[in-house]
Design a protein around this motif. Sequence first.
Motif, PDB file in Angstrom:
ATOM      1  N   PRO A 140       0.807  -1.218   0.000  1.00 13.11           N
ATOM      2  CA  PRO A 140       0.000   0.000   0.000  1.00 13.11           C
ATOM      3  C   PRO A 140       0.847   1.278   0.000  1.00 13.11           C
ATOM      4  O   PRO A 140       0.513   2.247  -0.670  1.00 13.11           O
ATOM      5  N   SER A 141       1.966   1.254   0.729  1.00 16.12           N
ATOM      6  CA  SER A 141       2.782   2.469   0.793  1.00 16.12           C
ATOM      7  C   SER A 141       3.440   2.759  -0.559  1.00 16.12           C
ATOM      8  O   SER A 141       3.685   3.918  -0.900  1.00 16.12           O
ATOM      9  N   VAL A 142       3.698   1.712  -1.340  1.00 17.84           N
ATOM     10  CA  VAL A 142       4.282   1.904  -2.672  1.00 17.84           C
ATOM     11  C   VAL A 142       3.245   2.550  -3.592  1.00 17.84           C
ATOM     12  O   VAL A 142       3.526   3.504  -4.314  1.00 17.84           O
ATOM     13  N   ILE A 143       2.016   2.022  -3.521  1.00 22.68           N
ATOM     14  CA  ILE A 143       0.924   2.608  -4.321  1.00 22.68           C
ATOM     15  C   ILE A 143       0.755   4.086  -3.944  1.00 22.68           C
ATOM     16  O   ILE A 143       0.639   4.956  -4.806  1.00 22.68           O
ATOM     17  N   ARG A 144       0.774   4.366  -2.649  1.00 23.70           N
ATOM     18  CA  ARG A 144       0.608   5.751  -2.209  1.00 23.70           C
ATOM     19  C   ARG A 144       1.731   6.635  -2.744  1.00 23.70           C
ATOM     20  O   ARG A 144       1.486   7.736  -3.244  1.00 23.70           O
ATOM     21  N   ASP A 145       2.971   6.153  -2.647  1.00 24.62           N
ATOM     22  CA  ASP A 145       4.103   6.967  -3.096  1.00 24.62           C
ATOM     23  C   ASP A 145       4.019   7.264  -4.590  1.00 24.62           C
ATOM     24  O   ASP A 145       4.329   8.375  -5.023  1.00 24.62           O
ATOM     25  N   ILE A 160       0.434  12.786  -8.767  1.00 18.42           N
ATOM     26  CA  ILE A 160      -0.367  13.963  -8.419  1.00 18.42           C
ATOM     27  C   ILE A 160       0.488  15.234  -8.454  1.00 18.42           C
ATOM     28  O   ILE A 160       0.076  16.260  -8.995  1.00 18.42           O
ATOM     29  N   GLU A 161       1.696  15.122  -7.915  1.00 17.03           N
ATOM     30  CA  GLU A 161       2.597  16.280  -7.923  1.00 17.03           C
ATOM     31  C   GLU A 161       2.969  16.689  -9.347  1.00 17.03           C
ATOM     32  O   GLU A 161       2.967  17.873  -9.684  1.00 17.03           O
ATOM     33  N   LEU A 162       3.268  15.682 -10.172  1.00 18.63           N
ATOM     34  CA  LEU A 162       3.576  15.953 -11.573  1.00 18.63           C
ATOM     35  C   LEU A 162       2.393  16.601 -12.274  1.00 18.63           C
ATOM     36  O   LEU A 162       2.552  17.502 -13.101  1.00 18.63           O
ATOM     37  N   GLY A 163       1.203  16.118 -11.947  1.00 25.19           N
ATOM     38  CA  GLY A 163      -0.005  16.650 -12.559  1.00 25.19           C
ATOM     39  C   GLY A 163      -0.252  18.098 -12.171  1.00 25.19           C
ATOM     40  O   GLY A 163      -0.741  18.894 -12.961  1.00 25.19           O
ATOM     41  N   LEU A 213     -10.651   0.551 -15.512  1.00 24.73           N
ATOM     42  CA  LEU A 213     -10.422   1.845 -14.877  1.00 24.73           C
ATOM     43  C   LEU A 213     -11.112   1.821 -13.517  1.00 24.73           C
ATOM     44  O   LEU A 213     -12.315   1.602 -13.437  1.00 24.73           O
ATOM     45  N   ILE A 214     -10.352   2.025 -12.431  1.00 22.94           N
ATOM     46  CA  ILE A 214     -11.033   1.972 -11.136  1.00 22.94           C
ATOM     47  C   ILE A 214     -10.986   3.272 -10.359  1.00 22.94           C
ATOM     48  O   ILE A 214     -11.685   3.422  -9.369  1.00 22.94           O
ATOM     49  N   LEU A 215     -10.205   4.203 -10.805  1.00 21.31           N
ATOM     50  CA  LEU A 215     -10.114   5.456 -10.048  1.00 21.31           C
ATOM     51  C   LEU A 215      -9.685   6.562 -10.980  1.00 21.31           C
ATOM     52  O   LEU A 215      -8.827   6.361 -11.840  1.00 21.31           O
ATOM     53  N   GLU A 216     -10.306   7.719 -10.802  1.00 24.95           N
ATOM     54  CA  GLU A 216      -9.996   8.864 -11.637  1.00 24.95           C
ATOM     55  C   GLU A 216      -9.993  10.068 -10.713  1.00 24.95           C
ATOM     56  O   GLU A 216     -10.999  10.314 -10.050  1.00 24.95           O
ATOM     57  N   LEU A 217      -8.888  10.765 -10.631  1.00 23.98           N
ATOM     58  CA  LEU A 217      -8.907  11.938  -9.765  1.00 23.98           C
ATOM     59  C   LEU A 217      -8.157  13.109 -10.366  1.00 23.98           C
ATOM     60  O   LEU A 217      -7.269  12.951 -11.203  1.00 23.98           O
ATOM     61  N   ASP A 218      -8.566  14.293  -9.920  1.00 20.64           N
ATOM     62  CA  ASP A 218      -7.990  15.525 -10.422  1.00 20.64           C
ATOM     63  C   ASP A 218      -6.914  15.994  -9.434  1.00 20.64           C
ATOM     64  O   ASP A 218      -7.227  16.261  -8.279  1.00 20.64           O
ATOM     65  N   VAL A 233      -5.356  11.935 -13.117  1.00 20.36           N
ATOM     66  CA  VAL A 233      -4.622  10.732 -12.740  1.00 20.36           C
ATOM     67  C   VAL A 233      -5.628   9.585 -12.681  1.00 20.36           C
ATOM     68  O   VAL A 233      -6.681   9.702 -12.044  1.00 20.36           O
ATOM     69  N   ARG A 234      -5.305   8.499 -13.369  1.00 19.65           N
ATOM     70  CA  ARG A 234      -6.212   7.350 -13.374  1.00 19.65           C
ATOM     71  C   ARG A 234      -5.478   6.102 -12.916  1.00 19.65           C
ATOM     72  O   ARG A 234      -4.284   5.964 -13.152  1.00 19.65           O
TER      73      ARG A 234
END
Length: 269
Positions: free
Chosen positions: A123-128, A134-137, A260-265, A252-253
């Motif tokens: 989970p921590s890898v997914i978060r990182d 997100i930062e790049l976006g 596709l399970i998640l889409e966020l701005d 970010v997807r």
Amino acid sequence: MSMLADFLNDLVADVDGLFLFSPSSSFYERFESVETGLVVVAPQNSVGADQFVELPLEFENVRDRVRFGLEGAMDEDLVDSGDVVACALGTFGDDSDTILRVRADEKMHSGMYDLFTNSRADPSVIRDVFEVAIELGKKGQKGSPVGALFVVGDAGKVMNKSRPLSYNPFEKSHVHVGDPIVNVMLKEFSRLDGAFVISDSGKIVSAYRYLEPGAEGVDIPKGLGARHMAGGAITRDTNATAIVLSESDGLVRAFKGGRLILELDPEDY
Ligand SMILES: Nc1ncnc2c1ncn2[C@@H]1O[C@H](COP(=O)(O)OP(=O)(O)OP(=O)(O)O)[C@@H](O)[C@H]1O
Ligand SMILES: [Mn+2]
């Protein structure tokens, strides 16, 4: 202070459930016998609650923490969409210092819980990786929008279903996502073509990979291009999770199991 007591009463009136976030055992024991719909949300079920949602990481942000707990509880059928619950949690420390009232809503069902609990990678890898995307976006690369594709987990299989587009700058290195210097490298290399491949434990295995998954049976919304198609499809052929930053719409997807399970701005984070 009776007005304040009234207000607190209103806040918890007619709730369908009570969520305790990381309660101490003495705090939990105060509620254990009296409440129906009691759910504990914590990194570990150290209090032995019957209804429990595991937090894979401590969300600093209270909204994220509550949303994650509710989403997990919905996924585990501990609450129904539309239920109103009271949450007790610590905003400034470990002790519960906050009560909030919230409605469990399908709209807060972002897929985040599923992504963390049912992925192969830590989970921590997914978060990182999410944080890098997100930062790049948000910032782009030197002011202009960039896209990026991260394939996380099941790296051996992913490598077998891909080929190098260029020399691999991570060839003999042993660096991991989450190291500050690595995040700088990831951002730098994101300007170039192809995908990053990251292992279950967060080791950067390669940059510049051209993914060659079978696209058969992949269910990806129309309008997304080759990067998203390749990212989605590789998660059907392997047990990887793909996290994709779109250069064209800035979202970010995340893909898993070919979906596709998640889409966020990024601007919302
Ligand atoms: N099979 C693939 N494997 C790895 N990278 C790929 C693959 N296909 C495309 N890409 C990368 O995606 C980039 C953008 O391609 P394209 O515009 O078709 O994708 P997209 O899904 O529309 O993404 P975006 O929303 O960022 O434009 C390419 O320049 C390339 O770097
Ligand atoms: Mn495109």
